[in-house]
Design a protein around this motif. Sequence first.
Motif, PDB file in Angstrom:
ATOM      1  N   MET A  26       3.705   9.655  14.258  1.00  0.00           N
ATOM      2  CA  MET A  26       2.821  10.146  13.206  1.00  0.00           C
ATOM      3  C   MET A  26       1.371  10.069  13.676  1.00  0.00           C
ATOM      4  O   MET A  26       0.942   9.055  14.235  1.00  0.00           O
ATOM      5  N   TYR A  27       0.642  11.152  13.421  1.00  0.00           N
ATOM      6  CA  TYR A  27      -0.771  11.224  13.786  1.00  0.00           C
ATOM      7  C   TYR A  27      -1.574  11.551  12.528  1.00  0.00           C
ATOM      8  O   TYR A  27      -1.245  12.496  11.800  1.00  0.00           O
ATOM      9  N   ALA A  52       3.399   4.965   6.398  1.00  0.00           N
ATOM     10  CA  ALA A  52       3.801   4.237   7.605  1.00  0.00           C
ATOM     11  C   ALA A  52       4.665   3.027   7.243  1.00  0.00           C
ATOM     12  O   ALA A  52       5.654   2.726   7.922  1.00  0.00           O
ATOM     13  N   ARG A  53       4.316   2.338   6.163  1.00  0.00           N
ATOM     14  CA  ARG A  53       5.140   1.207   5.719  1.00  0.00           C
ATOM     15  C   ARG A  53       6.548   1.673   5.348  1.00  0.00           C
ATOM     16  O   ARG A  53       7.543   1.003   5.673  1.00  0.00           O
ATOM     17  N   LEU A  54       6.642   2.792   4.663  1.00  0.00           N
ATOM     18  CA  LEU A  54       7.954   3.308   4.277  1.00  0.00           C
ATOM     19  C   LEU A  54       8.776   3.697   5.504  1.00  0.00           C
ATOM     20  O   LEU A  54       9.996   3.441   5.559  1.00  0.00           O
ATOM     21  N   VAL A 106      -5.348  -1.824   4.256  1.00  0.00           N
ATOM     22  CA  VAL A 106      -4.737  -0.808   5.117  1.00  0.00           C
ATOM     23  C   VAL A 106      -4.306  -1.462   6.425  1.00  0.00           C
ATOM     24  O   VAL A 106      -5.118  -2.085   7.111  1.00  0.00           O
ATOM     25  N   ASP A 107      -3.027  -1.318   6.768  1.00  0.00           N
ATOM     26  CA  ASP A 107      -2.528  -1.861   8.028  1.00  0.00           C
ATOM     27  C   ASP A 107      -3.119  -1.068   9.198  1.00  0.00           C
ATOM     28  O   ASP A 107      -3.231   0.160   9.126  1.00  0.00           O
ATOM     29  N   PRO A 108      -3.459  -1.737  10.291  1.00  0.00           N
ATOM     30  CA  PRO A 108      -3.965  -0.990  11.453  1.00  0.00           C
ATOM     31  C   PRO A 108      -2.851  -0.150  12.066  1.00  0.00           C
ATOM     32  O   PRO A 108      -1.682  -0.553  12.067  1.00  0.00           O
ATOM     33  N   PRO A 109      -3.179   1.035  12.578  1.00  0.00           N
ATOM     34  CA  PRO A 109      -2.161   1.846  13.251  1.00  0.00           C
ATOM     35  C   PRO A 109      -1.779   1.233  14.587  1.00  0.00           C
ATOM     36  O   PRO A 109      -2.439   0.305  15.073  1.00  0.00           O
TER      37      PRO A 109
END
Length: 468
Positions: A26-27, A52-54, A106-109
């Motif tokens: 994912m971008y 992203a968590r899902l 927000v979680d870091p990518p």
Amino acid sequence: MKLRLHNTMTRRTEAFVPLDPERITMYVCGPTVYNYIHVGNARPAVVFGLLARLLRRNYGNLVYARNITDVDDKINAAASEAGTPISAITARYAQAYHEDLARLGVDPPDVIPHATAHMAEIILMCERLIASGHAYVAEGHVLFEVAQFADYGKLSGRSTEDMLAGARIDVAPYKKSPGDFVLWKPSTEDLPGWDSPWGRGRPGWHIECSAMAAAHLGETIDIHAGGNDLLFPHHENEVAQSTCAHGGKTFARYWLHNGMLTFGGKKMSKSLGNVMILHELLDKYPAEVLRFLLLRAHYRQPLDWSDNTLTQARATLDGWYGVLRDRSDVKVNTAEEFVPEEFEAALCDDINTPAAFAVLSRLADAARQARSDADRHQTKAALLGAAHLIGLLHEDADAWFQQFESGQTVDAAWVEGLLNERQSARASKDFARADQIRKELAERNIIIEDGAGGARWKVVSPGDSSTG
């Protein structure tokens, strides 16, 4: 649980089927770092961070990239105005961006690519496009020839006339067609520049993301996301150059776009003077209030931002934190938390946060009404599990009510001292002094809640006379 996403490319909500379940990619387009971001810029990071968590919960193997654009004419202008090196501007505001998003939960990518670290990849992509006949060189510029890509306009659904009108194109004499866009442009000595086969220069904005996505995620990625203001020309141009550079391969299989923020019903814009800077808002309001509001509407819809919606968001969170405070005697550790199927199903239905929040409200009601020890524990575990997945209710409940709207905390010892004095006054039937203390606290926006377990207190917004 099966995930469904609305794909901008097909205009349909589709079941998500990854190209490789062992490596989902994912971008998400990140900011151009020349100043603090406004709150609208935070919406894609919050929404797609939740996605992203899902993906991690349901598949486990995700590589998530969110870029930093650190070469751009706006950056050049900001550095010139400040009289500082360009790198000082980009480093300062990139760091602020990361810190502000962290405060928002927000979680870091997994990957944070910077455009300036990918010049070799950008130049190579330009060379490929020239070699394949999709780009040409003119007066030190490399330009993509839109006429050479038959599907140009498919993502945005725009006609050629609409695209030319919406692209704000400088119709330079060296362009074959007004719609052709810049991949590389020359730099003067006072501007950032890199050596290339076409002379010293710097990349256009669009090709930066294509090169970074390919470098870290591959030539075909599962999900590309960003604000719908990027749909044209940025994402349309990404599709064109990436597809052509990679021999016709699909660039992104699912395209997701979030709606814009409005303020008083009008689009946020610097020209209207209604831009709300995230960095400043985080100093004025608890971060969870801002996060809740950014998730409150469905991500594809516009989101209105106002003092009233902020007050409503705080009131909703007060209600949920009130349940946790009332159930403070029920101990639930992290391992005991769980996410109810109904809650996760709502999120997996194209990130339907309004439906998820409706479930969360029902979970809070169930926790409030539970009577047996087993039900009290079960309902609190469900409430916490759901809230933590969506990024809320991480604070201590008592501490939540002991902070002003700005997020600054009250001197709890001072309040408790007055409450003890009030209790003594009431015990000695000095009700005038007890009432005076209540009034004194109310003047500081602190209200007293008398109950069977004794007096409790909380901070409220100015003018709010609620007694909870």
